[in-house]
Design an enzyme around this catalytic site. Structure first.
Site, short mmCIF file in Angstrom:
data_model
loop_
_atom_site.label_atom_id
_atom_site.label_comp_id
_atom_site.label_asym_id
_atom_site.label_seq_id
_atom_site.Cartn_x
_atom_site.Cartn_y
_atom_site.Cartn_z
N SER A 203 0.82 -1.22 0.00
CA SER A 203 0.00 0.00 0.00
C SER A 203 0.85 1.26 0.00
CB SER A 203 -0.85 0.07 1.27
OG SER A 203 -1.77 -0.96 1.31
N HIS B 277 -3.33 0.74 -4.54
CA HIS B 277 -2.62 -0.36 -5.17
C HIS B 277 -2.80 -0.28 -6.68
CE1 HIS B 277 -1.87 -2.89 -1.56
NE2 HIS B 277 -2.88 -2.20 -1.11
N HIS C 135 -5.39 -9.10 -1.18
CA HIS C 135 -5.31 -9.49 0.22
C HIS C 135 -6.34 -10.56 0.54
CE1 HIS C 135 -3.76 -5.40 -0.06
NE2 HIS C 135 -3.02 -5.68 0.99
N TYR D 73 -8.31 -10.48 2.93
CA TYR D 73 -9.57 -9.87 3.37
C TYR D 73 -10.49 -9.46 2.23
CZ TYR D 73 -7.09 -5.38 2.61
OH TYR D 73 -6.37 -4.34 2.09
N GLU D 74 -9.97 -9.45 0.99
CA GLU D 74 -10.84 -9.01 -0.10
C GLU D 74 -11.95 -10.02 -0.38
OE1 GLU D 74 -8.67 -7.09 -3.42
OE2 GLU D 74 -6.99 -7.02 -2.02
N ALA E 273 2.88 -2.02 4.11
CA ALA E 273 2.68 -0.98 5.12
C ALA E 273 2.23 -1.69 6.39
CB ALA E 273 1.62 0.00 4.66
N MET F 39 -1.77 -6.71 7.34
CA MET F 39 -2.82 -7.55 6.77
C MET F 39 -2.38 -8.28 5.49
SD MET F 39 -5.93 -4.81 7.09
CE MET F 39 -6.06 -3.72 8.52
N SER F 40 -1.09 -8.44 5.32
CA SER F 40 -0.64 -9.03 4.04
C SER F 40 0.63 -9.85 4.25
CB SER F 40 -0.36 -7.91 3.03
OG SER F 40 0.77 -7.15 3.43
N ASN G 102 2.13 3.75 11.20
CA ASN G 102 1.44 4.18 12.43
C ASN G 102 1.83 3.27 13.59
OD1 ASN G 102 -0.38 2.25 10.73
ND2 ASN G 102 -1.07 1.98 12.83
N HIS H 245 -7.24 3.65 6.74
CA HIS H 245 -6.57 3.37 5.46
C HIS H 245 -6.06 4.67 4.83
CE1 HIS H 245 -5.39 1.03 2.03
NE2 HIS H 245 -6.22 1.65 1.21
N1 HPA Z 1 -2.68 -2.70 11.41
C1 HPA Z 1 -2.80 -3.53 10.38
N2 HPA Z 1 -2.36 -3.23 9.16
C2 HPA Z 1 -1.78 -2.03 8.99
C3 HPA Z 1 -1.63 -1.12 10.03
C4 HPA Z 1 -2.11 -1.48 11.33
O1 HPA Z 1 -2.02 -0.72 12.30
N3 HPA Z 1 -1.03 -0.03 9.51
C5 HPA Z 1 -0.80 -0.29 8.20
N4 HPA Z 1 -1.27 -1.49 7.87
#
Ligand code: HPA
Length: 267
Positions: free
Chosen positions: A27, A57, A79, A81-82, A109, A204-205, A228, A240
């Protein structure tokens, strides 16, 4: 057969005989592909490639060289989750393995759960925890599914990435990536659990691609760009939008580091 068809379509435009290194850009990290003078093909043209719907993406495959390295860049990952498919990237990874790739470099990310690792920092993934409760090899019927993951992240690649980081003046920390399914972000309790389990970052990936990559015999290197702090660890909001807004900070460093890494490879 569709894998063969995909390979034929790519070979028709590929500027070299075989790929050395494949990369997946996470991302907000798609900028690396712009650095490359090469050919590009949309995923929608490639039968075994998925549609990627996540904003931030790009969904195209770029083939070109960096130094002597022949590189295939998968801009756009699908991903779990999609659609609830942990093996969503199997087609693209089988394709690049068939095109000769030996190394798979993964970027993402991620949120940090560790003091001293914060937004804008890069983390070399030394190992992972699969906290998503699924696996991309579920349903694979051969005994090849019992993939060992003791050395999932390749030492030589990790050392090469560390050297490239030093040479390019980019700080590279290292740590354990914990895979959550998403798409909701974690709760503060899940972030504390991750800290207790020995995780350093959450995302998440990537983990499904590591498992599939090892299944296909690829050597893996992976880097998280921290956007973050995990939920509950700071006052910043987690979204996001925020991930995409913060991604360029780490992306600039990551681009420099990866370019240097590829230039250092002698093929
Ligand atoms: N959690 C999950 N996936 C992420 C995060 C997060 O805090 N930041 C960027 N991708």
């Amino acid at each position: 057969m569709t894998l063969d068809a995909t390979i034929n379509i790519i070979r028709a435009i590929m500027p070299f005989e075989q790929v050395d290194v494949a990369m997946v850009l996470g991302s907000g990290l798609g900028g690396f592909a712009d650095q490359i003078d090469g050919v590009s093909i949309d995923y929608s043209e490639l039968p075994v490639f998925p549609d990627s719907s996540v904003s931030g993406h790009a969904a195209n495959l770029v083939l070109g060289t960096v130094g002597n390295a022949r590189v295939a860049i998968l801009g756009g990952r699908v991903h779990y989750y999609e659609k609830g498919q942990a093996d969503a990237m199997r087609g693209p990874l089988e394709t690049i393995a068939a095109l000769g790739a030996k190394q798979l470099l993964l970027t993402n990310a991620a949120g940090s759960v560790r003091n001293g690792l914060g937004p804008g920092d890069l983390m070399l993934i030394s190992d992972h925890i699969n906290f998503a409760g699924t696996n991309p090899l579920i349903g694979e019927e051969t005994d090849r599914r019992f993939v060992p993951l003791t050395d999932a992240y390749d030492d030589d690649i990790a050392n090469g990435l560390k050297t490239a980081a030093e040479q390019s003046g980019v700080e590279l920390q290292s740590g354990v990536y914990t895979w959550f399914s998403g798409p909701s972000f974690e709760t503060p309790a899940e972030i504390r659990a991750t800290q207790n389990l020995g995780g350093d970052a959450v995302g998440m990936s990537t983990v499904p691609e590591v498992i599939l990559g090892r299944f296909l015999g690829l050597k893996i290197g992976a880097i998280s760009s921290i956007t973050n702090m995990g939920a509950g660890l700071s006052d910043e909001n987690i979204s996001h939008e925020h991930t995409k807004a913060m991604a360029p900070v780490g992306a600039a460093k990551l681009t420099k580091l990866l370019k240097r890494y590829l230039e250092n490879l002698v093929s």
